[in-house]
Design a protein around this motif. Sequence first.
Motif, mmCIF file in Angstrom:
data_model
loop_
_atom_site.group_PDB
_atom_site.id
_atom_site.type_symbol
_atom_site.label_atom_id
_atom_site.label_comp_id
_atom_site.label_asym_id
_atom_site.label_seq_id
_atom_site.Cartn_x
_atom_site.Cartn_y
_atom_site.Cartn_z
ATOM 1 N N UNK A 1 50.203 36.764 38.376
ATOM 2 C CA UNK A 1 48.920 37.419 38.103
ATOM 3 C C UNK A 1 49.005 38.925 38.328
ATOM 4 N N UNK A 2 48.056 39.631 37.759
ATOM 5 C CA UNK A 2 47.923 41.059 38.030
ATOM 6 C C UNK A 2 49.162 41.852 37.668
ATOM 7 N N UNK A 3 49.346 42.939 38.412
ATOM 8 C CA UNK A 3 50.499 43.809 38.183
ATOM 9 C C UNK A 3 51.317 43.933 39.462
ATOM 10 N N UNK A 4 52.610 44.114 39.289
ATOM 11 C CA UNK A 4 53.507 44.231 40.444
ATOM 12 C C UNK A 4 53.205 45.501 41.228
ATOM 13 N N UNK A 5 53.295 45.381 42.553
ATOM 14 C CA UNK A 5 53.184 46.535 43.438
ATOM 15 C C UNK A 5 54.588 46.761 43.979
ATOM 16 N N UNK A 6 55.213 47.834 43.552
ATOM 17 C CA UNK A 6 56.608 48.048 43.914
ATOM 18 C C UNK A 6 57.490 47.116 43.086
ATOM 19 N N UNK B 1 45.669 42.306 42.257
ATOM 20 C CA UNK B 1 44.726 41.453 41.528
ATOM 21 C C UNK B 1 43.294 41.994 41.663
ATOM 22 N N UNK B 2 43.170 43.293 41.844
ATOM 23 C CA UNK B 2 41.857 43.924 41.966
ATOM 24 C C UNK B 2 40.970 43.583 40.766
ATOM 25 N N UNK B 3 41.558 43.496 39.589
ATOM 26 C CA UNK B 3 40.797 43.193 38.374
ATOM 27 C C UNK B 3 40.206 41.783 38.399
ATOM 28 N N UNK B 4 40.656 40.932 39.321
ATOM 29 C CA UNK B 4 40.145 39.567 39.417
ATOM 30 C C UNK B 4 38.828 39.479 40.195
#
Length: 125
Positions: A116-121, A9-12
């Motif tokens: 939210x965001x994108x999956x990590x793994x 969720x870095x983009x948040x």
Amino acid sequence: FGDTGWRDVTANLINSWTTGPGGWVRIRRIDNTVHLSSYYVVGSGASSYVMMLQIAGFMSNPGNVTRIPIVDNTTVRVMTVAAGASFIFTEYASIVDMSLNGVSWIADDAWPSSLPGTAVGSIPT
């Protein structure tokens, strides 16, 4: 419930909070426990103590305020997770290379309808 897996969720990040090279902010919910982890979050150019708004499905119990001590180099700071509000740092002017491993709180929010965001793994099944 279940496990959302780690979500990037870095983009948040808001209010000019950034990450350095290779930096990230991740969140995960396992049943009612929310985990927040980050690497190389930079607040030196931030315009506010608020780095990121809480995310639906990951919010803390209404009325609860969780204060979490954080060490940034040699300075101890406090992050506040306020119910239905924001992640707040009490000092931000010189925060660099901040790592928040193992920060968690109890969510009283309904399970998120979308992640939210994108999956990590991969997302656990």
